[in-house]
Design an enzyme around this catalytic site. Sequence first.
Site, short mmCIF file in Angstrom:
data_model
loop_
_atom_site.label_atom_id
_atom_site.label_comp_id
_atom_site.label_asym_id
_atom_site.label_seq_id
_atom_site.Cartn_x
_atom_site.Cartn_y
_atom_site.Cartn_z
N TRP A 162 0.84 -1.21 0.00
CA TRP A 162 0.00 0.00 0.00
C TRP A 162 0.87 1.24 0.00
CZ3 TRP A 162 -4.37 -1.15 -1.80
CH2 TRP A 162 -5.06 -2.29 -1.42
N ASP A 192 -1.44 6.74 6.43
CA ASP A 192 -2.51 5.81 6.12
C ASP A 192 -2.73 4.96 7.37
OD1 ASP A 192 -4.11 3.74 5.19
OD2 ASP A 192 -2.89 3.32 3.41
N LYS A 236 -11.98 -1.80 7.62
CA LYS A 236 -11.19 -2.65 8.51
C LYS A 236 -11.62 -2.48 9.96
CE LYS A 236 -8.33 -3.01 4.79
NZ LYS A 236 -7.52 -2.24 3.86
C1 LIG Z 1 -7.02 -1.88 2.72
C2 LIG Z 1 -5.97 -0.86 2.68
C3 LIG Z 1 -5.90 0.09 1.64
C4 LIG Z 1 -6.86 0.08 0.47
O1 LIG Z 1 -8.06 0.56 0.89
P1 LIG Z 1 -9.26 0.88 -0.14
O2 LIG Z 1 -10.26 1.48 0.78
O3 LIG Z 1 -9.66 -0.41 -0.74
O4 LIG Z 1 -8.75 1.84 -1.15
C5 LIG Z 1 -4.92 1.05 1.71
N1 LIG Z 1 -4.04 1.09 2.72
C6 LIG Z 1 -4.07 0.18 3.72
C7 LIG Z 1 -3.07 0.28 4.82
C8 LIG Z 1 -5.03 -0.81 3.73
O5 LIG Z 1 -5.06 -1.70 4.73
#
Ligand SMILES: *Cc1c(COP(=O)(O)O)cnc(C)c1O
Length: 370
Positions: A106, A174, A198
């Site tokens: 990511w 993030d 999540k």
């Molecule tokens: C799941 C995840 C993403 C992607 O998320 P989307 O909402 O599908 O764009 C990005 N960064 C991290 C750390 C993730 O766990």
Amino acid sequence: MRVYNFSAGPSTLPLPVLERAAAEMTDANGTGQSVMEMSHRSGDFKPIIEKTEALLRELMEIPPNYRVLFLQGGASLQFSMIPLNLAAGEAGAQKKRAVYVETGVWAKKAAEEGVKYADAVTLASSGDRGYTYIPPAPAPDPGDAFYHITLNNTIVGTKWNTLPDTGPVPLAADISSCILSEPLEVSRFGILYAGAQKNLGPAGTTVVIIREDLIGRAPSWTPALLRYDISAGEGSMYNTPPCYGIYVIGLVLEWLKGLGGVRAMAELNREKAEILYGYLENSKGFRSPVEKPFRSLMNIPFVCTGADPEARKNRETRFITEAAAEGLVNLAGHRLVGGMRASIYNAMPREGVRALIAFMEKFEKQEGKK
Ligand SMILES: *Cc1c(COP(=O)(O)O)cnc(C)c1O
């Protein structure tokens, strides 16, 4: 029967939240409507979005000079929006430098998107050892537009334990897979973002927490829906927000507050992770591939031991299949890394982790490893 769902995302939600959403499905708050049917501009929906924001502010102790936005496009759209809003220049002008630390897939995707709108530089990477550690974080230049990290790396299962010292450069993080899992000092960051699926609620909502002085820097050619100033100015309602998702996030936050808030949650999360890592440490049949000081509390990958890769892979496939038959589902590791991964987000009860360990023990016995 409810299963124990170890999916990395979308992932398990607290049962009391699902039950309450079900009870309110056709008549929420005595309005005679489902939240799905409400006008987002109505007096029925307004208290819902306000409550969700107020609870998030309270639980995360978000300072008043930060704005909370409920957007769409997932965490992935923030990979684009952050450099677009903070580093892209007017047409013909030079893009500002922005820096990234690559700690996983990511993080890498974020940097790849950054290259389009910023003069993006990756300062450090842990790709040399399969992202199984967090590299030392180099200092940025004082003029950099932002410094991007992925606080918890969902796929490989690592997390930052010490934040990089970025001086005057805003830290952008993030926090998709660790939001509300442990206390976080929001004032250390310029911008935080998380896809909801999540630790917060259903997919479709992205929470952005942004310091006010970083709003309003987008170049004039930026699409309206991708501008933080427009979303902030319109209270996340420039267009229709993800209303139902915002409502469920509110229910999750109420549930979390009822458990004692983020500190109590962190204690439970540490306990869950400790029992699973502790089991892996002493196991002959399984091991954690992640370097010890950097292990995630939320995503715990593990692999079968053994010298023969083919035999190992067969055992892993059998483990994942047999676990699912016992109601322990979605334990397959990410397709890029294989093996197993137990995602034990806030909503995973202690009993789920205990059930997983009991099954691992049984499996090891069958394999003659115990
Ligand atoms: C799941 C995840 C993403 C992607 O998320 P989307 O909402 O599908 O764009 C990005 N960064 C991290 C750390 C993730 O766990």
